[in-house]
Design a protein around this motif. Structure first.
Motif, PDB file in Angstrom:
ATOM      1  N   ASN A  11       0.838  -1.198   0.000  1.00 55.74           N
ATOM      2  CA  ASN A  11       0.000   0.000   0.000  1.00 55.74           C
ATOM      3  C   ASN A  11       0.879   1.257   0.000  1.00 55.74           C
ATOM      4  N   SER A  14       0.600   3.624   2.995  1.00 53.94           N
ATOM      5  CA  SER A  14       0.995   3.143   4.322  1.00 53.94           C
ATOM      6  C   SER A  14       2.398   3.654   4.656  1.00 53.94           C
ATOM      7  N   ASP A  51      -9.676   0.723   8.523  1.00 54.14           N
ATOM      8  CA  ASP A  51      -8.922   1.944   8.250  1.00 54.14           C
ATOM      9  C   ASP A  51      -9.536   3.127   9.001  1.00 54.14           C
ATOM     10  N   ASP A  52     -10.861   3.218   9.031  1.00 53.01           N
ATOM     11  CA  ASP A  52     -11.527   4.276   9.802  1.00 53.01           C
ATOM     12  C   ASP A  52     -11.172   4.173  11.284  1.00 53.01           C
ATOM     13  N   TYR A  54      -8.505   2.811  12.560  1.00 50.43           N
ATOM     14  CA  TYR A  54      -7.094   3.184  12.686  1.00 50.43           C
ATOM     15  C   TYR A  54      -6.937   4.702  12.718  1.00 50.43           C
ATOM     16  N   GLN A  55      -7.661   5.388  11.857  1.00 52.07           N
ATOM     17  CA  GLN A  55      -7.612   6.853  11.848  1.00 52.07           C
ATOM     18  C   GLN A  55      -8.130   7.417  13.175  1.00 52.07           C
ATOM     19  N   TRP A  82      -8.399  -2.681  -1.745  1.00 53.47           N
ATOM     20  CA  TRP A  82      -7.950  -2.510  -0.367  1.00 53.47           C
ATOM     21  C   TRP A  82      -7.032  -1.302  -0.204  1.00 53.47           C
ATOM     22  N   HIS A  86      -7.040   4.109   1.576  1.00 53.81           N
ATOM     23  CA  HIS A  86      -6.715   3.553   2.892  1.00 53.81           C
ATOM     24  C   HIS A  86      -5.238   3.726   3.217  1.00 53.81           C
ATOM     25  N   SER A  87      -4.933   3.859   4.507  1.00 53.96           N
ATOM     26  CA  SER A  87      -3.538   4.043   4.916  1.00 53.96           C
ATOM     27  C   SER A  87      -2.990   2.874   5.728  1.00 53.96           C
ATOM     28  N   ILE A  88      -3.802   1.841   5.981  1.00 49.08           N
ATOM     29  CA  ILE A  88      -3.294   0.689   6.721  1.00 49.08           C
ATOM     30  C   ILE A  88      -2.460  -0.190   5.785  1.00 49.08           C
TER      31      ILE A  88
END
Length: 143
Positions: A11, A14, A51-52, A54-55, A82, A86-88
């Motif tokens: 990602n 990430s 992801d939400d 995690y934020q 995915w 998203h940042s995960i």
């Protein structure tokens, strides 16, 4: 059972993009590992939910948790589902899916390891319950 692996984070959003990661990479961090299929709608939805969450953790000043989603190479053509927005961390377990097998993971299972990399619990998140997942993570944080 040894809960570990070293697989490439694909990602680009990430903070570990391009690095082989796994539980041992994240010293002194709680790690949460989600197993799903990149091409399935509900699995995609859960990645968004995670992801939400995690934020929200980051927004609450909780910086010692890492959420990693683990797909399978068979579904690699759908990795974008995915990654987009998203940042995960997103990793892909290559055939014959040793990580899935070694962890005895089923689709939409979520595994929790403490800051020492020790297995604590796992449960399935086909039915999403934000509060349960968030509480489980917070309860694992060192005091």
């Amino acid at each position: 059972m040894i809960y570990d692996y070293a697989l490439l984070d694909i990602n680009p959003h990430s903070d570990t993009y391009g690095i082989n990661i796994g539980p041992n990479y994240f010293v002194n961090q709680v790690t949460v590992h989600y197993f799903g299929h990149q091409g399935w709608g509900l699995c995609q939805e859960r990645v968004g939910n995670l992801d939400d969450l995690y934020q929200d953790l980051l927004g609450n000043g909780i910086n010692n948790v890492k959420i990693i989603v683990i797909g399978i190479s068979e579904d690699s053509s759908n990795n974008g589902n995915w990654i987009s927005g998203h940042s995960i961390s997103v990793i892909v377990d290559p055939y014959p899916y040793n990580t899935w097998t070694n962890w005895d993971a089923k689709q939409r299972d979520l595994f929790f390891l403490d800051e020492n990399g020790d297995y604590i619990t796992n449960f399935n998140i086909s039915d999403w319950d934000y509060d349960t997942v968030y509480s489980q993570i917070v309860n694992l944080l060192p005091e």
